[in-house]
Write a protein that holds these residues in place. Structure first.
Motif, PDB file in Angstrom:
ATOM      1  N   HIS A  88      11.551   5.509  -5.290  1.00 33.38           N
ATOM      2  CA  HIS A  88      10.868   4.435  -4.569  1.00 33.38           C
ATOM      3  C   HIS A  88      11.248   4.442  -3.096  1.00 33.38           C
ATOM      4  CE1 HIS A  88      10.735   0.367  -2.813  1.00 33.38           C
ATOM      5  NE2 HIS A  88       9.585   0.263  -3.457  1.00 33.38           N
ATOM      6  N   ASP A  89      12.555   4.505  -2.822  1.00 34.45           N
ATOM      7  CA  ASP A  89      13.008   4.439  -1.432  1.00 34.45           C
ATOM      8  C   ASP A  89      12.529   5.650  -0.625  1.00 34.45           C
ATOM      9  OD1 ASP A  89      14.219   2.053  -1.954  1.00 34.45           O
ATOM     10  OD2 ASP A  89      16.270   2.827  -1.951  1.00 34.45           O
ATOM     11  N   ILE A  90      12.670   6.822  -1.197  1.00 34.54           N
ATOM     12  CA  ILE A  90      12.242   8.028  -0.481  1.00 34.54           C
ATOM     13  C   ILE A  90      10.725   8.065  -0.362  1.00 34.54           C
ATOM     14  CG2 ILE A  90      12.109  10.553  -0.621  1.00 34.54           C
ATOM     15  CD1 ILE A  90      14.762   9.450   0.401  1.00 34.54           C
ATOM     16  N   GLY A  91      10.025   7.585  -1.392  1.00 33.19           N
ATOM     17  CA  GLY A  91       8.568   7.577  -1.342  1.00 33.19           C
ATOM     18  C   GLY A  91       8.017   6.676  -0.262  1.00 33.19           C
ATOM     19  N   VAL A  92       8.582   5.479  -0.120  1.00 35.95           N
ATOM     20  CA  VAL A  92       8.135   4.569   0.937  1.00 35.95           C
ATOM     21  C   VAL A  92       8.477   5.158   2.304  1.00 35.95           C
ATOM     22  CG1 VAL A  92       8.426   2.293   1.979  1.00 35.95           C
ATOM     23  CG2 VAL A  92       8.269   2.509  -0.506  1.00 35.95           C
ATOM     24  N   ALA A  93       9.693   5.711   2.429  1.00 33.91           N
ATOM     25  CA  ALA A  93      10.086   6.329   3.698  1.00 33.91           C
ATOM     26  C   ALA A  93       9.157   7.485   4.048  1.00 33.91           C
ATOM     27  CB  ALA A  93      11.534   6.817   3.616  1.00 33.91           C
ATOM     28  N   ALA A 107      15.158   5.036   8.159  1.00 36.31           N
ATOM     29  CA  ALA A 107      16.582   5.358   8.068  1.00 36.31           C
ATOM     30  C   ALA A 107      17.277   4.505   7.015  1.00 36.31           C
ATOM     31  CB  ALA A 107      17.240   5.172   9.433  1.00 36.31           C
ATOM     32  N   GLU A 108      16.931   3.222   6.958  1.00 37.88           N
ATOM     33  CA  GLU A 108      17.536   2.313   5.976  1.00 37.88           C
ATOM     34  C   GLU A 108      17.185   2.737   4.552  1.00 37.88           C
ATOM     35  OE1 GLU A 108      17.158  -2.396   4.649  1.00 37.88           O
ATOM     36  OE2 GLU A 108      16.252  -1.689   6.516  1.00 37.88           O
ATOM     37  N   LEU A 109      15.922   3.057   4.326  1.00 35.36           N
ATOM     38  CA  LEU A 109      15.483   3.482   2.995  1.00 35.36           C
ATOM     39  C   LEU A 109      16.150   4.797   2.597  1.00 35.36           C
ATOM     40  CD1 LEU A 109      11.698   2.637   3.368  1.00 35.36           C
ATOM     41  CD2 LEU A 109      13.226   1.625   1.654  1.00 35.36           C
ATOM     42  N   THR A 110      16.260   5.705   3.539  1.00 36.09           N
ATOM     43  CA  THR A 110      16.870   7.003   3.244  1.00 36.09           C
ATOM     44  C   THR A 110      18.348   6.839   2.908  1.00 36.09           C
ATOM     45  OG1 THR A 110      15.301   8.072   4.744  1.00 36.09           O
ATOM     46  CG2 THR A 110      17.237   9.344   4.094  1.00 36.09           C
ATOM     47  N   ARG A 111      19.055   5.988   3.638  1.00 32.64           N
ATOM     48  CA  ARG A 111      20.467   5.735   3.320  1.00 32.64           C
ATOM     49  C   ARG A 111      20.613   5.137   1.922  1.00 32.64           C
ATOM     50  NH1 ARG A 111      20.607   4.047   8.834  1.00 32.64           N
ATOM     51  NH2 ARG A 111      20.281   1.874   8.183  1.00 32.64           N
ATOM     52  N   GLY A 112      19.737   4.208   1.586  1.00 28.83           N
ATOM     53  CA  GLY A 112      19.785   3.615   0.250  1.00 28.83           C
ATOM     54  C   GLY A 112      19.545   4.639  -0.838  1.00 28.83           C
ATOM     55  N   ALA A 113      18.609   5.541  -0.600  1.00 27.67           N
ATOM     56  CA  ALA A 113      18.324   6.590  -1.585  1.00 27.67           C
ATOM     57  C   ALA A 113      19.526   7.505  -1.776  1.00 27.67           C
ATOM     58  CB  ALA A 113      17.109   7.389  -1.136  1.00 27.67           C
ATOM     59  N   HIS A 114      20.195   7.844  -0.696  1.00 26.73           N
ATOM     60  CA  HIS A 114      21.376   8.699  -0.794  1.00 26.73           C
ATOM     61  C   HIS A 114      22.504   7.999  -1.549  1.00 26.73           C
ATOM     62  CE1 HIS A 114      20.279  12.325   1.327  1.00 26.73           C
ATOM     63  NE2 HIS A 114      19.742  11.617   2.309  1.00 26.73           N
ATOM     64  N   VAL A 121      11.534  15.285   3.448  1.00 24.12           N
ATOM     65  CA  VAL A 121      10.269  14.534   3.424  1.00 24.12           C
ATOM     66  C   VAL A 121      10.286  13.303   4.322  1.00 24.12           C
ATOM     67  CG1 VAL A 121       9.702  15.328   1.100  1.00 24.12           C
ATOM     68  CG2 VAL A 121      10.869  13.131   1.403  1.00 24.12           C
ATOM     69  N   THR A 122      11.472  12.909   4.788  1.00 27.93           N
ATOM     70  CA  THR A 122      11.537  11.710   5.632  1.00 27.93           C
ATOM     71  C   THR A 122      11.837  12.024   7.097  1.00 27.93           C
ATOM     72  OG1 THR A 122      13.896  11.397   5.124  1.00 27.93           O
ATOM     73  CG2 THR A 122      12.291  10.262   3.735  1.00 27.93           C
ATOM     74  N   ASP A 123      12.323  13.214   7.373  1.00 32.17           N
ATOM     75  CA  ASP A 123      12.640  13.611   8.742  1.00 32.17           C
ATOM     76  C   ASP A 123      11.865  14.873   9.063  1.00 32.17           C
ATOM     77  OD1 ASP A 123      13.774  13.767  11.235  1.00 32.17           O
ATOM     78  OD2 ASP A 123      15.581  14.793  10.544  1.00 32.17           O
ATOM     79  N   VAL A 142       0.839  -1.205   0.000  1.00 25.85           N
ATOM     80  CA  VAL A 142       0.000   0.000   0.000  1.00 25.85           C
ATOM     81  C   VAL A 142       0.870   1.249   0.000  1.00 25.85           C
ATOM     82  CG1 VAL A 142      -1.663   1.347   1.337  1.00 25.85           C
ATOM     83  CG2 VAL A 142      -1.988  -1.118   1.083  1.00 25.85           C
ATOM     84  N   ALA A 143       1.930   1.238   0.814  1.00 22.24           N
ATOM     85  CA  ALA A 143       2.829   2.390   0.880  1.00 22.24           C
ATOM     86  C   ALA A 143       3.483   2.652  -0.466  1.00 22.24           C
ATOM     87  CB  ALA A 143       3.889   2.168   1.955  1.00 22.24           C
ATOM     88  N   GLU A 144       3.870   1.590  -1.162  1.00 27.39           N
ATOM     89  CA  GLU A 144       4.511   1.738  -2.467  1.00 27.39           C
ATOM     90  C   GLU A 144       3.572   2.350  -3.495  1.00 27.39           C
ATOM     91  OE1 GLU A 144       5.649  -2.238  -3.280  1.00 27.39           O
ATOM     92  OE2 GLU A 144       7.523  -2.147  -2.139  1.00 27.39           O
ATOM     93  N   LEU A 145       2.351   1.858  -3.540  1.00 30.48           N
ATOM     94  CA  LEU A 145       1.415   2.291  -4.576  1.00 30.48           C
ATOM     95  C   LEU A 145       0.716   3.604  -4.224  1.00 30.48           C
ATOM     96  CD1 LEU A 145      -0.195  -1.140  -5.497  1.00 30.48           C
ATOM     97  CD2 LEU A 145       1.343   0.219  -6.914  1.00 30.48           C
ATOM     98  N   LYS A 146       0.239   3.684  -2.983  1.00 27.55           N
ATOM     99  CA  LYS A 146      -0.582   4.834  -2.609  1.00 27.55           C
ATOM    100  C   LYS A 146       0.235   6.101  -2.435  1.00 27.55           C
ATOM    101  CE  LYS A 146      -4.045   6.357   0.743  1.00 27.55           C
ATOM    102  NZ  LYS A 146      -4.740   6.065   2.010  1.00 27.55           N
ATOM    103  N   SER A 147       1.491   5.952  -2.022  1.00 29.94           N
ATOM    104  CA  SER A 147       2.272   7.148  -1.714  1.00 29.94           C
ATOM    105  C   SER A 147       3.568   7.240  -2.495  1.00 29.94           C
ATOM    106  CB  SER A 147       2.570   7.207  -0.216  1.00 29.94           C
ATOM    107  OG  SER A 147       3.205   8.414   0.117  1.00 29.94           O
ATOM    108  N   ALA A 148       4.401   6.208  -2.429  1.00 27.58           N
ATOM    109  CA  ALA A 148       5.728   6.278  -3.050  1.00 27.58           C
ATOM    110  C   ALA A 148       5.630   6.561  -4.536  1.00 27.58           C
ATOM    111  CB  ALA A 148       6.477   4.969  -2.814  1.00 27.58           C
ATOM    112  N   SER A 149       4.704   5.906  -5.199  1.00 27.31           N
ATOM    113  CA  SER A 149       4.577   6.072  -6.643  1.00 27.31           C
ATOM    114  C   SER A 149       4.133   7.482  -7.017  1.00 27.31           C
ATOM    115  CB  SER A 149       3.585   5.050  -7.204  1.00 27.31           C
ATOM    116  OG  SER A 149       3.276   5.352  -8.547  1.00 27.31           O
TER     117      SER A 149
END
Length: 390
Positions: free
Chosen positions: A262-267, A355-362, A385-387, A226-233
């Motif tokens: 994707h990573d920042i959107g889910v975060a 934090a994990e998703l944000t590090r991956g995005a960076h 957007v994540t903090d 849901v997070a991937e489709l409703k928000s991240a996308s």
């Protein structure tokens, strides 16, 4: 015959939120769009909505009055996150900051706010929310007007009908705004690929959100989907791709932006889930613990249920389930549920995932090697957007 009246005038922002950069009062040279991107989006939306309101006034005065409420909703708040990411997707792919192409891109990016308006109006209706941004939701506002005017029929039904129709209108106007933005035909054709995918994914995510509630699906996999489709996308990944596609990005750039988005959107959505339970109502504009009352099966809930089951704590699971979806739950029970989420480590688990998703995005951003200022601004946006506190 229907009554006709002049189009209502929209208030223009006197001090729009700024997005980096400061204006030098001693110079007459205009800053590029990105010195005040939210303000430029506001200007573009205001101009578009004024022209559409004029058309509506020609149709019927009553309809124009209803559409004025939609215009107030669109222009009355929001962080303009989606246009901002679309703009920096454009810049990351080599798009210019100024000139006719940049102005057309700004209009195309601004159209995303009309999709957002559709999503919010309909989401509030589905969730039966009373407030949005500290004000009555659209369906509640129209229901109240019906009651105060002593119109025939049910007030709640009228409010629901008005919200559905105005949300639909916002979605239709988003398409109109994109297609009339002034993009070159080839650029528009490329931009339609993420645009079409985004609209479908947004609605799929909304349906799965409702579906998971009625099924009581408490798995992390369902919550993340849901997070991937409703928000991240539709919040970050597709807007980035929209801007990049319009600029004519190569496949390497598109792939990097897709991974980053994707990573920042889910975060972003996971942070929103935490705020939906632990956020300050004075800051979020929503009642405390609203996601619990609405029965949202977020990753926060999934992690709590998983931890409770691992500990054999059936009481904690029962307590959380009793709160979820209860619109009349007391403040004391909300506070108790919050305490359980903390005790079971669910809040910390979600923070760690963010934090994990944000590090991956960076890491993706660093490897992509985008030209400045796009690289720096995307990095700053990832943090913003994540903090966040609201």
């Amino acid at each position: 015959m229907p009554i006709k009246e002049s189009a209502p005038q929209l208030n223009r922002p006197e001090d729009p939120v700024r997005a980096g950069g400061a204006r030098d009062e001693d110079t007459t040279i205009e800053d590029p769009v990105e010195s005040d991107l939210p303000g430029q989006v506001q200007r573009t939306l205001t101009e578009h909505l004024e022209s559409r309101l004029a058309e509506c006034a020609e149709l019927d005065g009553g309809f124009a009055t209803a559409v004025q409420e939609l215009s107030r909703f669109v222009l009355g708040g929001g962080k303009r996150i989606r246009p901002t990411f679309a703009w920096w997707g454009w810049r990351a792919a080599g798009g210019d900051a100024t000139g006719p192409a940049a102005e057309a891109m700004l209009r195309a990016a601004s159209s995303l706010e009309l999709i957002q308006a559709c999503a919010l109006v309909h989401d509030d209706l589905i969730d039966e929310s009373d407030t949005r941004r500290g004000h009555p939701t659209v369906h509640r506002k129209f229901a109240r007007t019906h009651y105060e005017e002593r119109w025939a029929g049910g007030a709640a039904q009228f409010g629901m009908s008005a919200a559905v129709l105005l949300g639909d209108l916002a979605l239709a106007w988003a398409d109109d705004m994109l297609h009339t933005a002034g993009l070159e035909p080839a650029a528009l054709g490329r931009g339609l690929r993420p645009w079409r995918a985004m609209r479908t994914e947004m609605l799929a995510g909304q349906y799965l959100d409702v579906f998971s509630q009625v099924r009581g699906d408490e798995t992390p996999e369902a919550a993340l989907r849901v997070a991937e489709l409703k928000s991240a996308s539709y919040t970050i990944a597709r807007p980035l791709q929209l801007g990049a596609e319009i600029a004519g990005a190569d496949q390497r750039t598109l792939a990097a932006l897709e991974s980053f988005g994707h990573d920042i959107g889910v975060a972003f959505q996971l942070r929103d889930d935490l705020l939906g339970v632990f956020g300050d109502p004075a800051v979020t504009g929503k009642p405390a613990g609203d996601d619990l009352r609405e029965g949202k099966r977020t990753l926060l809930i999934a992690e709590a249920v998983r931890a409770a089951r691992a500990q054999g704590d059936d009481h904690a699971v029962a307590e959380l389930r009793a709160v979820l979806g209860d619109p009349d739950v007391s403040a004391e029970r909300i506070e108790s549920a919050r305490a359980q989420l903390v005790r079971l480590g669910a809040q910390q688990a979600v923070e760690e995932r963010i934090a994990e998703l944000t590090r991956g995005a960076h890491r993706t951003l660093e490897a992509a090697g985008f030209a400045e200022p796009a690289a720096t601004r995307l990095g700053e946006l990832a943090v913003a957007v994540t903090d966040r506190t609201r």
